[in-house]
Design a protein around this motif. Structure first.
Motif, PDB file in Angstrom:
ATOM      1  N   GLU A   1      16.108  51.514  69.990  1.00  0.00           N
ATOM      2  CA  GLU A   1      17.332  51.102  70.687  1.00  0.00           C
ATOM      3  C   GLU A   1      18.479  52.096  70.487  1.00  0.00           C
ATOM      4  N   GLU A   2      18.601  52.652  69.300  1.00  0.00           N
ATOM      5  CA  GLU A   2      19.725  53.555  69.029  1.00  0.00           C
ATOM      6  C   GLU A   2      19.704  54.773  69.944  1.00  0.00           C
ATOM      7  N   GLN A   3      18.510  55.364  70.100  1.00  0.00           N
ATOM      8  CA  GLN A   3      18.384  56.528  70.971  1.00  0.00           C
ATOM      9  C   GLN A   3      18.620  56.132  72.431  1.00  0.00           C
ATOM     10  N   PHE A   4      18.136  54.926  72.802  1.00  0.00           N
ATOM     11  CA  PHE A   4      18.348  54.447  74.173  1.00  0.00           C
ATOM     12  C   PHE A   4      19.844  54.302  74.459  1.00  0.00           C
ATOM     13  N   ARG A   5      20.607  53.752  73.522  1.00  0.00           N
ATOM     14  CA  ARG A   5      22.039  53.570  73.735  1.00  0.00           C
ATOM     15  C   ARG A   5      22.756  54.903  73.911  1.00  0.00           C
ATOM     16  N   SER A   6      22.273  55.926  73.214  1.00  0.00           N
ATOM     17  CA  SER A   6      22.858  57.251  73.355  1.00  0.00           C
ATOM     18  C   SER A   6      22.632  57.801  74.763  1.00  0.00           C
ATOM     19  N   VAL A   7      21.395  57.639  75.256  1.00  0.00           N
ATOM     20  CA  VAL A   7      21.077  58.080  76.630  1.00  0.00           C
ATOM     21  C   VAL A   7      21.910  57.272  77.630  1.00  0.00           C
ATOM     22  N   GLU A   8      22.035  55.980  77.386  1.00  0.00           N
ATOM     23  CA  GLU A   8      22.791  55.091  78.268  1.00  0.00           C
ATOM     24  C   GLU A   8      24.249  55.538  78.371  1.00  0.00           C
ATOM     25  N   SER A   9      24.826  55.916  77.245  1.00  0.00           N
ATOM     26  CA  SER A   9      26.219  56.385  77.240  1.00  0.00           C
ATOM     27  C   SER A   9      26.379  57.675  78.036  1.00  0.00           C
ATOM     28  N   SER A  10      25.398  58.569  77.925  1.00  0.00           N
ATOM     29  CA  SER A  10      25.449  59.830  78.675  1.00  0.00           C
ATOM     30  C   SER A  10      25.396  59.574  80.179  1.00  0.00           C
ATOM     31  N   VAL A  11      24.563  58.614  80.569  1.00  0.00           N
ATOM     32  CA  VAL A  11      24.464  58.254  81.994  1.00  0.00           C
ATOM     33  C   VAL A  11      25.787  57.671  82.479  1.00  0.00           C
TER      34      VAL A  11
END
Length: 539
Positions: free
Chosen positions: A56-66
């Motif tokens: 989840e942590e890595q997913f949230r980082s990608v989500e923020s970039s998007v």
């Protein structure tokens, strides 16, 4: 106004963000994006696969970039992942680039929708239905403070997608400017909506003005609307001072202005403080002039409560007071920070005040828009009944659009803007001669338009047929007999002191056809006098 550019749809999984966002974008004719879809497209993987592989942590980082990338769009509808609001940086980006709308949905409804759609979300994977409900309730408890920090919330329980979208449109349009008066760094929004004054705390908060506000109003309006507006602003965290002035034209004086200055200075108002004009044209002119001159300029917001102020005087930045020698001789151009037009205020007006406002409405049709003038003529009695809110809002919006277009091209009346004085040269003269307050400004303008139409025909600018058509429209405004009792000499003398006199010559705004105005000077005195007599005899 960047604040209103994008619409962010947020909420828990199963709230319907994607289906609501797509239909909303379609109805508003905007581009549509879904952050989860953008993530899946960029990674060429499903959300579930990303969670399993990266956590989840890595997913949230990608989500923020998007989010950072899609937030650069303008006027888009963006459906957001359920956890996007959890990070402060994301909340800041969304708040600065758009309006955030939370789809508020109960845990039971969320679970039922997820079961019905056979949607196996990563955070609920492998759980029984009872465990899923417990998990949803637990996660909602953690997320609700962030969801509820949204600009608006719309409940989606027991509603069709269409109903939810319509509810979103209602709250969004009620807090979004109908138009912007384009004046570069001094551009400002105009809000027109039934009930929009209930959003005044939010609107002024979004303008990022100071916390100290003075509401300037008159003794009549204060009894009707002041308590509600005061509470809305106080609840929004503002420190509110109420200043009441006597109702009527006599308050546009140096004496009342001095009293207003005293109150504001005693309360230690500063340059970032705000004056709100809650009332009609008199209140707007006086409060605006105080804002323009005290401490070399305070913030200023117009909240017009009369039809005349809503369609005309609240927009454009003309502020000022009267002098013994004439009307509005002491004044300035000072644009407001915003104009908030609530059509609900009109229901408290007597018929005479509505008729007063209709004179300015007619003016806009005659000088700028023949089709609009025709619509006014055909629907005049219905307009005055105020039983069709869509019609009322459309009428006000058209007047404001026309004035905003003119003001954007000529803010300080050096050329084009002078056409907005149609009927006012004659009208102000009548107001100056008659006892102050004995006639309304709208009645004076209606008299002035009768004279100006006749003068246009005498100068062969306007055809007899169009002159008759224009007069028939203006005559829908009934005029008092007191105007007939004035002498032409009195009116002509007052006209010589009008601020539209240049180098000793009176400048008149006239019609060369309905929907088109011209300015003429050097007109022979007998023709001017004949026009005045005609206007008096037509009463």
């Amino acid at each position: 106004m960047s604040k209103a550019d994008n619409i962010y749809i947020v909420g828990f999984m199963g709230a319907g963000k994607s289906v609501v966002g797509k239909l909303l974008a379609e109805k508003l004719e905007r581009k549509y994006y879904d952050t989860d879809s953008l993530i899946e497209k960029a990674a060429d993987k499903t959300i579930s696969e990303l969670f399993e592989e990266s956590g989840e942590e890595q997913f949230r980082s990608v989500e923020s970039s998007v989010l950072k990338k899609v937030s650069l769009e303008k006027n888009a509808v963006i459906s957001c992942g359920g956890g996007l609001l959890l990070q402060e940086e994301n909340r800041k980006i969304m708040s600065e680039t758009g309006t955030i709308i939370f789809l508020d949905t109960s845990p039971e409804t969320l679970l039922n929708r997820l079961i019905k759609s056979n949607d196996n979300r990563p955070l609920l994977k492998g759980l029984s239905d009872t465990e899923k409900l417990d998990k949803i309730e637990e996660m909602l408890t953690d997320r609700l403070p962030h969801y509820r920090s949204s600009d608006y919330s719309v409940n989606s329980d027991d509603k069709s997608i269409e109903d939810v979208v319509n509810a979103v449109i209602k709250v969004f349009t009620a807090s979004t400017p109908v138009l912007i008066v384009e004046l570069g760094e001094r551009s400002y929004p105009i809000y027109i909506q039934q009930g929009i004054s209930s959003k005044i705390g939010k609107i002024i908060s979004d303008l990022h003005l100071g916390k100290k506000i003075a509401i300037v109003t008159d003794e009549i309006v204060s009894k009707l609307h002041l308590e509600a507006i005061d509470k809305l602003l106080s609840d929004a965290g503002f420190e509110v001072l109420n200043v009441k002035i006597p109702a009527g034209e006599s308050s546009k004086s140096l004496a009342v202005m001095s009293t207003l200055y005293d109150r504001l200075l005693e309360e230690r108002f500063e340059r970032n403080s705000t004056i709100i004009a809650l009332g009609g044209g008199v209140v707007g002119d006086l409060a605006g002039f105080a804002a323009a001159t005290l401490l070399r300029g305070l913030n200023f917001v117009q909240v017009p409560t009369t039809l005349l102020a809503q369609v005309d005087s609240s927009v454009g930045g003309k502020v000022g007071i009267n002098h013994a020698m004439g009307k509005n001789l002491i004044g300035s151009f000072y644009q407001p920070n915003a104009v908030i037009i609530d059509t609900d205020f009109l229901f408290t007006l007597p018929q005479k005040e509505l008729m007063c406002g209709m004179a300015e409405v007619i003016k806009y049709g005659l000088i700028l828009d023949y089709e609009f003038a025709n619509d006014i003529s055909n629907n005049f009695s219905g307009i005055l009944k105020l039983n069709d809110q869509e019609q009322t809002i459309k009428l006000i919006k058209r007047c404001v659009e026309l004035k905003a277009e003119v003001v954007a091209k000529d803010e300080q009346e050096s050329g084009l803007r002078r056409i907005l004085n149609f009927g006012h040269t004659f009208g102000h003269s009548v107001e100056s001669v008659l006892p102050r307050g004995s006639i309304t400004h709208g009645e004076a303008v209606a008299f002035g338009m009768r004279a100006a139409i006749r003068l246009s025909e005498l100068l062969e600018l306007l055809s007899p047929d169009q002159s008759e058509e224009a007069l028939n429209l203006v005559k829908k405004i009934n005029l008092p007999d007191s105007m007939k009792e004035l002498t032409v000499t009195e009116i002509m003398a007052a006209m010589s002191s009008d601020k539209k006199v240049k180098e000793g010559e009176i400048h008149f705004v006239l019609l060369d056809k309905i929907g088109s105005a011209v300015i003429r000077s050097g007109i022979e005195k007998p023709l001017i006098e004949e026009s005045i007599i005609f206007a008096q005899e037509s009463i």
